[in-house]
Design a protein around this motif. Structure first.
Motif, PDB file in Angstrom:
ATOM      1  N   PRO A 197      29.066 -49.447  -7.711  1.00  0.00           N
ATOM      2  CA  PRO A 197      30.281 -49.058  -8.453  1.00  0.00           C
ATOM      3  C   PRO A 197      30.765 -50.151  -9.399  1.00  0.00           C
ATOM      4  O   PRO A 197      31.257 -49.853 -10.492  1.00  0.00           O
ATOM      5  N   SER A 198      30.606 -51.423  -9.009  1.00  0.00           N
ATOM      6  CA  SER A 198      31.050 -52.507  -9.903  1.00  0.00           C
ATOM      7  C   SER A 198      30.202 -52.539 -11.167  1.00  0.00           C
ATOM      8  O   SER A 198      30.718 -52.738 -12.269  1.00  0.00           O
ATOM      9  N   ILE A 199      28.915 -52.338 -11.009  1.00  0.00           N
ATOM     10  CA  ILE A 199      28.037 -52.336 -12.194  1.00  0.00           C
ATOM     11  C   ILE A 199      28.438 -51.186 -13.115  1.00  0.00           C
ATOM     12  O   ILE A 199      28.583 -51.355 -14.329  1.00  0.00           O
ATOM     13  N   VAL A 200      28.655 -50.016 -12.518  1.00  0.00           N
ATOM     14  CA  VAL A 200      28.989 -48.841 -13.335  1.00  0.00           C
ATOM     15  C   VAL A 200      30.322 -49.056 -14.060  1.00  0.00           C
ATOM     16  O   VAL A 200      30.432 -48.840 -15.264  1.00  0.00           O
ATOM     17  N   LEU A 201      31.324 -49.502 -13.304  1.00  0.00           N
ATOM     18  CA  LEU A 201      32.644 -49.687 -13.920  1.00  0.00           C
ATOM     19  C   LEU A 201      32.631 -50.854 -14.902  1.00  0.00           C
ATOM     20  O   LEU A 201      33.366 -50.857 -15.892  1.00  0.00           O
ATOM     21  N   GLY A 202      31.773 -51.846 -14.635  1.00  0.00           N
ATOM     22  CA  GLY A 202      31.755 -53.034 -15.492  1.00  0.00           C
ATOM     23  C   GLY A 202      30.914 -52.871 -16.745  1.00  0.00           C
ATOM     24  O   GLY A 202      30.954 -53.734 -17.632  1.00  0.00           O
ATOM     25  N   THR A 203      30.160 -51.800 -16.855  1.00  0.00           N
ATOM     26  CA  THR A 203      29.229 -51.660 -17.979  1.00  0.00           C
ATOM     27  C   THR A 203      29.929 -51.644 -19.338  1.00  0.00           C
ATOM     28  O   THR A 203      29.545 -52.388 -20.255  1.00  0.00           O
ATOM     29  N   ILE A 204      30.959 -50.833 -19.485  1.00  0.00           N
ATOM     30  CA  ILE A 204      31.637 -50.743 -20.791  1.00  0.00           C
ATOM     31  C   ILE A 204      32.338 -52.066 -21.125  1.00  0.00           C
ATOM     32  O   ILE A 204      32.136 -52.616 -22.212  1.00  0.00           O
TER      33      ILE A 204
END
Lengths: 328, 532
Positions: A197-204
């Protein structure tokens, strides 16, 4: 500070009016296909106070608000503040991890791309940033789950910690609580649940920070004082680290501050995909159910957090560059 | 000791107790549920998600549906009698039933008539001290017309309760088996009221059910432990965990990874892969629902049954099943699903025949008809994609010269506007049964009293109405069956709706799960389920 109070009340007004502008009312949605008689509908609207003129409802809301009462959810019948505070630490924990990933990868990537302008590394970083920025969060999250959890089995699919662990929440931050619990393996389980989830949320934010760092660095690298520093024979480390980075940081910090809003918006989808019990999912559910008190209270508290972060960013400017210290 | 530490101690205590007692590792079943419950008192809410988390695990009713069926069996009432005139229902209560012992409450007595009186009077009597607690909205109780139906509830003795009705009502027993009629502890309620925290009874529930609540974290997890003194015998599993997982694709990934044993509401697109997975048992059952297109029978030319039948014949239902339900459905010919008793198998559906439809419209003097098709904005088991369904119907009708415009509104608005008697156009909607009684479909959706509300066809037809009203008051099931069968024949002749489909409910469970049964009302019951 003077701007905060009117902004705060502006948010209350916007949240209050906008949720009521959506078609449909909460009582109708509660009844569903089953339906409800006109009399019963009127009775329930009265019970919730939604039958009163909107200005009267607003002033009554403000009256309660100044006394610290954000109202009670019409669905769960629990105080809005209590529900928010139960879920908020999960969102903060996720957002912090996401922004740390974004900063620790985005900042160096942008810096290196700027110093090696036109190189294949620069092109790769910029193409990656554009892809990351354009990626639909929902699709990206599912893709990572299928690959890393489904096929490779490296990470858990969703949730905050394995169901094997059960302990009393102390801070609401699972990583801290798992350490406090003293249960063997709990901390690593909490950490492994944070990865995807951190990678997904941090992508943008990562993409935005990388692009902003690159362009700010490029701008500063062309300044006279950088040329002078180089002419004086300073090494590239000192030129970049001391003279360039410090001056390029101001727009980057502004962008990082603005990412707080982006993180809250992204949390809505990320929390849904990863079954993460935070405020994003709660807000969406509240909007769908027209749970007016929860939507109003939630928006207000989120706005307060965003304002606070922006205030911190303003103060940081002064720390980085003493020339822009506030006089008032 | 804090609230949470007490919960933790209770959970650990239960786990140790169960582990110690059987000398093996505790069995924990994980159910990947789709959302958080609104609360834990089923009488206050209407959502299936809430019932799954509360009434179906924590509570019992006087009478109950046998697991996986619509058959009514004794629950907390061992037996019941109905008076000759159908106005008095006397329930003889079970003795020796224990309420849960929790951190807040240790029962000093067994379940008795006071608990029944409390559970119903809280909903029925507006002056009851608990009526307004936790918002005080008893929507299911109200929507089943219980306030009009019940005249009085009398405690005859500690183990006998009598319900006196204002009129005979054959579905009364089925109503009493519904989730809203769950029995809660009056002793616990009194204690919490005395402590000044009456709403605790709705947040930290005490029931007589097979499981008791250990901990709940909103949007994350609900933990239950088997009730060691459950009156039907302790559950085969020791712990039950609801891992709240809103997204269907993620639920499937968790099921595949072994992070949960049972999941509801799979994506239709995943069904094929689930069926091929050796670790998963893809169960299915016809749903207790119907999806329909309701014409407005008050507005010409839809007031003419011949026009309605012609439009029905113009719709290719098989194509809809394939495109919208992706095979997970069955063509509907009657307004009740085949799983409900009295379903009339002999009724012949209006076959798809555009030429005949065209001729029928011409014979009825209808030319260049323009109308609207209302498409629901939400997904429902009886209609997974209303927009797509509307488009297919629009194309079918175009072939017989009927021009239709598709309209949609926000869900609340849709429900409100579609009730209007002067509504323009035909409405796509549906219904999922509450209690397995045909009256719950036929009277609720097609009765004269429901015109202007749940009767979206605005259809009040005396021969039909007479039959369903008579069936409401007749006690003999065989006679009721005959009446409902006739009513279905009249319905088909008059065609106030085009009945479209009954969905098939799919539930993937892992192979190690033993004796799980799909609930006909869409509920999930874990008592009786074991793990290999």
């Amino acid at each position: 500070m003077g701007v905060l109070v009117p902004t705060f009340f502006g948010v209350t007004l916007v949240a209050f009016v906008f949720i009521r502008m959506l078609p449909g009312d909460p009582v109708l949605l509660m009844a569903g296909e089953r339906g409800m008689s006109e009399e019963r509908h009127a009775e329930m609207m009265k019970q919730f106070g939604f039958d009163r003129p909107i200005y009267e409802q607003y002033f009554s809301y403000i009256g309660d608000l100044v006394q610290g009462d954000l109202g009670t959810s019409i669905i769960t019948k629990k105080p809005v503040l209590e529900e928010f505070m139960t879920l908020f630490p999960a969102t903060v924990e996720l957002s912090l991890c996401a922004i740390i990933i974004a900063i620790f990868i985005g900042l160096p990537a942008g810096m290196i791309a700027a110093t090696r302008r036109g190189s294949s590394f620069d092109h790769t970083v910029m193409a990656g940033a554009l892809t990351g920025y354009s990626m639909p969060i929902f699709w990206w999250g599912l893709l990572l789950i299928i690959l890393f959890s489904g096929i490779l089995g490296w990470t858990p699919v969703s949730g905050r910690i394995s169901l094997l662990y059960f302990f009393e929440p102390v801070t609401g931050f699972m990583t801290i609580d798992s350490l406090l619990s003293g249960q063997k393996g709990a901390f690593s389980s909490a950490l492994s649940h944070l990865i995807l989830p951190s990678i997904v949320l941090g992508t943008i934010p990562l993409a935005v920070i990388a692009r902003q760092t690159r362009s700010a660095m490029l701008e500063v690298l062309g300044e006279d004082y950088v040329r002078t520093a180089r002419a004086k024979g300073l090494g590239p480390g000192r030129v970049i680290g001391l003279h360039t980075l410090r001056n390029a940081m101001i727009p980057v910090i502004t962008v990082i501050g603005l990412q707080v809003g982006v993180l809250f918006a992204g949390a809505i989808l990320t929390e849904t995909i990863f079954s993460w019990p935070g405020i994003g999912k709660w807000m969406v559910d509240s909007i769908f159910r027209r749970d007016y008190p929860s939507v109003q209270g939630g928006l207000l508290l989120i706005a307060a957090v965003v304002m606070l972060v922006n205030l911190v960013v303003d103060l940081l400017y002064g720390l980085i560059n003493p020339q822009i210290r506030h006089t008032d | 000791m804090g609230k949470s530490s007490k919960l933790l101690a209770a959970f650990c205590g239960f786990s140790l107790l169960t582990v110690g007692a059987i000398g093996v590792q505790a069995k924990t079943l994980v159910y990947c549920s789709e959302g958080s419950p609104e609360g834990f008192n089923p009488s206050l809410y209407t959502a299936g998600t809430t019932f799954d988390a509360s009434s179906r695990q924590l509570f019992n009713r006087l009478v109950e549906f046998e697991r996986g069926t619509t058959i009514i069996t004794p629950g907390l009432a061992e037996s019941w009698d109905v008076s000759e005139n159908g106005l008095e229902y006397t329930f003889h209560l079970r003795k020796g039933v224990k309420f849960h012992t929790t951190k807040n409450f240790t029962p000093t007595r067994d379940f008795n008539a006071d608990d029944v009186i409390f559970s119903f009077m809280r909903q029925f009597d507006k002056d009851h001290p608990y009526h307004k607690i936790s918002g005080g909205n008893y929507e299911y109780f109200n929507s089943m017309s219980m306030p009009d139906l019940i005249k009085e509830i009398v405690k005859v003795d500690d183990y006998t309760v009598k319900f006196i009705l204002n009129r005979p009502e054959a579905p009364m027993i089925a109503n009493i088996a519904m989730d809203f009629a769950s029995i809660t502890s009056s002793e616990y309620a009194d204690k919490m009221m005395a402590a000044g925290t009456p709403d605790t009874v709705d947040q930290e529930p005490v029931g007589t059910g097979p499981f008791q609540l250990v901990a709940y974290q909103k949007d994350a997890v609900i933990r239950y432990a088997a009730n060691p003194s459950y009156w039907r015998g302790k559950a085969a599993i020791d712990n039950l965990v609801f891992a709240i997982t809103p997204d269907a694709s993620v639920r499937y990934q968790k099921l595949k990874a072994g992070e949960c044993h049972v999941m509801p509401y799979p994506n239709p697109a995943d069904l094929k892969a689930m069926a091929e997975d050796p670790a998963i048992n893809l169960m299915n059952q016809e749903g207790l629902n119907v999806g329909y297109l309701a014409y407005n029978s008050l507005i010409p030319p839809f007031d003419n049954p011949a026009v309605r039948k012609a439009l029905s014949k113009a719709i290719n239902k098989e194509a809809i099943l394939e495109a919208v339900f992706q095979g997970a459905g069955k063509v509907a010919k009657n307004p009740i699903p085949p799983t409900i008793w009295s379903y009339n198998e002999a009724v012949v559906d209006d076959s798809y025949d555009p030429d005949a439809a065209k001729k029928m419209l011409a014979d009825a003097g209808v030319k260049d008809l323009t109308t609207k098709i209302w498409a629901m904005p939400v997904q429902r088991p009886y209609n997974p994609n209303a927009r797509r369904m509307a488009e297919l119907i629009q194309a079918d009708w175009a072939k017989v010269g009927v021009k239709a415009e598709i309209v949609s509104y926000e869900w609340g608005e849709y429900l409100k506007r579609s009730k209007d008697k002067d509504r323009d156009g035909a409405v796509l909607l549906g219904w999922t049964g509450d209690n397995g009684d045909p009256d719950n479909f036929l009277a609720v959706l097609l009765g004269c009293d429901a015109v202007g509300s749940a009767n979206r066809a605005q259809w009040c037809y005396k021969p039909f109405e007479d039959l369903i009203q008579k069936a409401k008051v007749v006690a003999d099931p065989a006679e009721r069956t005959k009446l409902y069968e006739q009513a279905q024949i009249i319905f088909k002749e008059q065609a106030p709706w085009t009945t479209i489909a009954h969905s098939v409910v799919y539930e993937p469970v892992r192979k190690e799960v033993v004796d799980y049964r799909i609930g006909p009302f869409g509920g999930h019951v874990f008592y009786g389920v074991d793990l290999k």
